[in-house]
Scaffold this active site. Structure first.
Site, mmCIF file in Angstrom:
data_model
loop_
_atom_site.group_PDB
_atom_site.id
_atom_site.type_symbol
_atom_site.label_atom_id
_atom_site.label_comp_id
_atom_site.label_asym_id
_atom_site.label_seq_id
_atom_site.Cartn_x
_atom_site.Cartn_y
_atom_site.Cartn_z
ATOM 1 N N HIS A 188 0.835 -1.200 0.000
ATOM 2 C CA HIS A 188 0.000 0.000 0.000
ATOM 3 C C HIS A 188 0.865 1.245 0.000
ATOM 4 C CE1 HIS A 188 -3.975 -1.878 1.052
ATOM 5 N NE2 HIS A 188 -3.154 -2.870 1.378
ATOM 6 N N GLU A 270 3.007 0.254 4.143
ATOM 7 C CA GLU A 270 2.621 1.553 3.587
ATOM 8 C C GLU A 270 3.934 2.200 3.166
ATOM 9 O OE1 GLU A 270 -0.409 2.645 3.157
ATOM 10 O OE2 GLU A 270 -1.719 1.645 4.620
HETATM 11 ZN ZN ZN Z 1 -4.148 1.185 0.693
#
Ligand code: ZN
Length: 306
Positions: A188, A270
């Site tokens: 992500h 992330e």
């Molecule tokens: Zn995401």
């Protein structure tokens, strides 16, 4: 420590007796190959650049070819060259570029054990419109290439338009479970305010509720996440997030279906904040995404090799 086995195993002794002819031929091979490589690199008009890259690979072969029975031990085994042979890695590219065309499907609620949540979301994007879904898919492809080169079997939870949306977070977890993945990672990029910078790895909290039971994977997922955090920082030069995780680059969550329902070691990463202009400049760079994939790959390889 005692040693009771034979000095040499019988197969080696047999090879040794046949050795003189084999040694003679083997000694000739490197020279012949080298000559051919020189011809490929120098003798062929216009072919030097392509041939020199190929030549590097080819000149490696004679060096590692056994020239005498005594050198057998120095020959790298296929396992050494492909250390992840037999390992399965599932890569989950967060979101899906087609999600925004399928809002009713992705908004359906699914049971993640602790509660119900949307099947999937569209994800975020940079202010200039580069979507998180495109980012995650690109890093996933780069990561797949790196891991396959190490011998791993790699499976993606989706691949762009296959399927056209999602899959649901529940399904994303199931795919890793069904593959009996040795490691799974969901990729992500964040959508936090400008000024929030850096990356972080999300680890599963210990959850035991409904279909969710992460207790068996909490420790192994942390081990995976710590390796990925360390190697991602090392390879990309990025700092751990300055807005979550207290500067550790690690966060623990119990609200993500992809982690709650996993039965295999799994983390999210992330990679940066798409809404921060400095991070966005990195995330939109293909060269940086290659580093991101390399950092993640090194972390996974380190985890799987122990
Ligand atoms: Zn995401």
């Amino acid at each position: 420590m005692s040693y009771s086995g034979p000095e040499f195993d019988p197969s080696r002794q047999r090879r040794f007796r046949r050795a003189p002819l084999a040694v003679g031929l083997a000694a000739l091979v490197p020279g012949a190959l080298l000559g051919w490589v020189v011809y490929e690199g120098v003798g062929k008009p216009g072919g030097s650049a392509r041939a020199s890259a190929a030549g590097q690979a080819r000149t490696g072969t004679p060096k590692s070819a056994p020239v005498s029975p005594g050198d057998d031990a120095k020959v790298p085994s296929p396992d050494a060259a492909r250390p992840l042979q037999g390992k399965v890695v599932v890569i989950d590219p967060g979101h899906n570029p087609g999600n925004f065309r399928h809002t009713s499907e992705i908004n359906q609620k699914v049971n993640i054990g602790t509660n119900f949540k949307e099947c999937d979301t569209t994800g975020t994007s940079t202010n200039a419109g580069y979507s998180e879904a495109r980012f995650t898919l690109d890093v996933a492809h780069r990561l797949r290439t790196l891991l396959e080169r190490q011998g791993a079997t790699v499976k993606l939870t989706h691949d762009g338009d296959q399927p056209a949306w999602g899959p649901c977070v529940t399904r994303r977890a199931e795919i890793g479970n069904a593959a009996h993945a040795d490691a799974a990672i969901s990729i992500h990029a964040d959508g936090a305010p400008e000024g929030d910078r850096g990356f972080h790895v999300i680890l599963p909290a210990s959850v035991h509720s409904g279909a969710a039971d992460t207790r068996p994977i909490v420790a192994s997922s942390r081990a995976l996440g710590e390796r990925v955090e360390r190697d991602f920082a090392k390879v990309t030069g990025s700092a751990p997030a300055n807005y979550v995780g207290g500067g550790t680059g690690l966060d623990v969550r119990k609200d993500l279906g992809g982690l709650n329902l996993s039965t295999v070691p799994k983390v999210f990463i992330e990679c940066g904040n798409m809404r921060d202009s400095s991070d966005a400049a990195l995330l939109t760079s293909g060269a940086w995404r290659q580093k991101a994939a390399q950092g993640i790959s090194e972390g996974i390889v380190g985890f799987l090799r122990g």
